[in-house]
Design a protein around this motif. Structure first.
Motif, PDB file in Angstrom:
ATOM      1  N   ALA A 110       0.833  -1.207   0.000  1.00  0.00           N
ATOM      2  CA  ALA A 110       0.000   0.000   0.000  1.00  0.00           C
ATOM      3  C   ALA A 110       0.875   1.269   0.000  1.00  0.00           C
ATOM      4  CB  ALA A 110      -0.978   0.006   1.164  1.00  0.00           C
ATOM      5  N   LYS A 167       1.060  -8.571  -8.906  1.00  0.00           N
ATOM      6  CA  LYS A 167       2.385  -8.231  -8.370  1.00  0.00           C
ATOM      7  C   LYS A 167       2.665  -8.953  -7.047  1.00  0.00           C
ATOM      8  CE  LYS A 167       5.167  -4.079  -7.897  1.00  0.00           C
ATOM      9  NZ  LYS A 167       5.187  -2.624  -7.837  1.00  0.00           N
ATOM     10  N   ASP A 192      -5.640  -0.709   2.757  1.00  0.00           N
ATOM     11  CA  ASP A 192      -6.427   0.503   2.459  1.00  0.00           C
ATOM     12  C   ASP A 192      -7.707   0.500   3.291  1.00  0.00           C
ATOM     13  OD1 ASP A 192      -4.632   1.420   0.489  1.00  0.00           O
ATOM     14  OD2 ASP A 192      -5.542   0.125  -1.005  1.00  0.00           O
ATOM     15  N   ARG A 215     -17.016  -0.783  -4.992  1.00  0.00           N
ATOM     16  CA  ARG A 215     -15.639  -0.326  -5.245  1.00  0.00           C
ATOM     17  C   ARG A 215     -15.562   0.420  -6.579  1.00  0.00           C
ATOM     18  NH1 ARG A 215     -10.916  -4.398  -4.377  1.00  0.00           N
ATOM     19  NH2 ARG A 215      -9.804  -2.431  -4.455  1.00  0.00           N
ATOM     20  N   ARG A 222     -10.147   3.842 -12.194  1.00  0.00           N
ATOM     21  CA  ARG A 222      -9.183   2.751 -12.054  1.00  0.00           C
ATOM     22  C   ARG A 222      -9.846   1.388 -12.274  1.00  0.00           C
ATOM     23  NH1 ARG A 222      -6.392  -0.540  -8.108  1.00  0.00           N
ATOM     24  NH2 ARG A 222      -7.890  -0.086  -6.472  1.00  0.00           N
ATOM     25  N   ARG A 226     -11.492  -3.234 -15.126  1.00  0.00           N
ATOM     26  CA  ARG A 226     -11.377  -4.480 -14.369  1.00  0.00           C
ATOM     27  C   ARG A 226     -12.756  -5.102 -14.124  1.00  0.00           C
ATOM     28  NH1 ARG A 226      -8.950  -5.013  -8.279  1.00  0.00           N
ATOM     29  NH2 ARG A 226      -7.222  -3.874  -9.191  1.00  0.00           N
TER      30      ARG A 226
END
Ligand code: UDP
Length: 254
Positions: A110, A167, A192, A215, A222, A226
Motif C-alpha cells: 500500500a 504483483k 487501504d 468499489r 481505475r 477491471r
C-alpha cells in the motif's frame, strides 16, 4: 482434510472463514512454509493471459475462492463454497488468533503510511497483537534485499503482502526461499480498508455479492475496465467452458 474444488485449473480450498483462520494459525506453528493466495474473477482473467501468473497461483499451497464470480462458477458445476474467504474478512480473525497465540504479523504494501495506520488500528483493537514489520509497497528494486532482511530480523510469522494482483503473488513466489516466514499471503487492498483510507462496502452489499460494484463507484476510473469488461470476460469464460460440458473448468493451456 478440507475439500478442494477444481475451477479454471486451480484447486480452491473450501474452508469457512474461521476454519481458514485456524488453518493459517496452525501453519504458523506447523514448521513448514506455506503460501496462501485468494482467487477472484480478476485473477482468473489475468491467469488466462499470463501463464507465469497462472503457474505461480498453481504453486500456492492453498488457494481460496474470493467473490461472487467464483461462487457462481462453482454453482455451474453443482458445487458451493461454504464461505466467501477473502483476505479482508479474514484479517480480523487472524489478528484475534495472532494476539492470543503470539503470532507476529508483517504488513508489506500500500501507499506510504497506510500499512502503519492499519497496524495501529488493529493493535488498538486486539490487545497484545504484535506487528513488528510494516513497509509500504512503493519500494525500489534495489531495496528488496534490505526489506527481506528486515522481515526476517523482525521474526515475522505471518506476512501479508498487499501489492495488488498479480504483483503480490509474483513477489511472494520470487522471494519465498529468502523469506524465513512460515506463512505468506497476498491480500490486495486490505491495508487501504483497515487504515480507513478506503471505505469498505456495507455488510449487506457484501452479502449480496456486490462489493465489486461499490468499489467501482468509489474508483470508477481505475476499476471500470477491471470490473465492467473483466466481469463480462470472466462470465463468458465460465459459460463457454460449461457449455463445452467440462465439469472441471480448465484453461486450454492445461
Ligand atoms: N500497491 C502497492 N504497490 C504497487 C502497486 C499497488 O503497494 O506497486 C498497493 C495499492 O496501494 C493497494 C494494493 O496494492 O493498496 C492493491 O489494491 P487493489 O485495489 O488493486 O487490490 P485488489 O482489488 O486486488 O484487492
Amino acid at each position: 482434510m478440507a475439500t478442494t474444488v477444481p475451477l479454471f485449473g486451480l484447486n480452491l480450498t473450501d474452508h469457512t472463514l474461521s476454519e481458514a483462520a485456524e488453518y493459517v494459525a496452525a501453519c504458523v506453528r506447523g514448521g513448514g512454509e506455506q503460501t496462501i493466495n485468494f482467487v477472484n474473477a480478476h485473477c482468473v482473467n489475468i491467469a488466462a493471459k499470463d501463464k507465469n501468473y497462472f503457474a505461480v497461483l498453481r504453486a500456492s499451497n492453498v488457494l481460496y475462492a474470493d467473490g461472487i464470480g467464483m461462487r457462481l462458477t462453482a454453482r455451474m458445476t453443482s458445487v458451493s463454497f461454504r464461505d466467501n474467504v477473502n483476505g479482508t474478512d479474514l484479517f480480523p480473525c487472524l489478528c484475534r488468533l495472532a494476539a492470543q497465540r503470539n503470532i507476529r504479523i508483517g504488513l508489506l504494501g500500500a501507499e506510504p503510511g497506510v500499512a502503519r495506520l492499519a497496524a495501529d488500528n488493529m493493535k488498538s483493537q486486539y490487545n497484545g497483537l504484535s506487528i513488528p514489520f510494516v513497509q509500504d509497497g512503493y519500494f525500489a528494486e534495489n531495496n528488496i534485499d534490505g526489506i527481506l532482511e528486515s522481515i526476517n530480523v523482525a521474526g515475522v510469522d505471518l506476512l501479508l503482502v498487499a501489492l495488488g494482483v498479480p504483483k503480490q503473488e509474483l513477489f511472494i513466489h520470487r522471494f519465498r526461499q529468502q523469506l524465513n516466514v512460515p506463512v505468506a499471503m497476498g491480500v490486495g487492498a486490505l491495508f487501504d480498508f483497515y487504515s480507513g483510507r478506503v471505505c469498505r462496502a456495507p455488510a449487506w452489499i457484501r452479502r449480496a455479492g456486490m462489493e465489486w460494484f461499490f468499489r467501482l463507484l468509489l474508483e470508477p476510473q481505475r476499476l471500470a475496465s477491471r470490473y465492467l469488461f473483466g466481469n463480462v470476460m470472466f462470465l463468458g469464460r465460465a459459460l463457454v467452458r460449461r457449455i463445452q460440458g467440462r465439469h472441471v473448468l480448465q484453461f486450454k493451456s492445461l
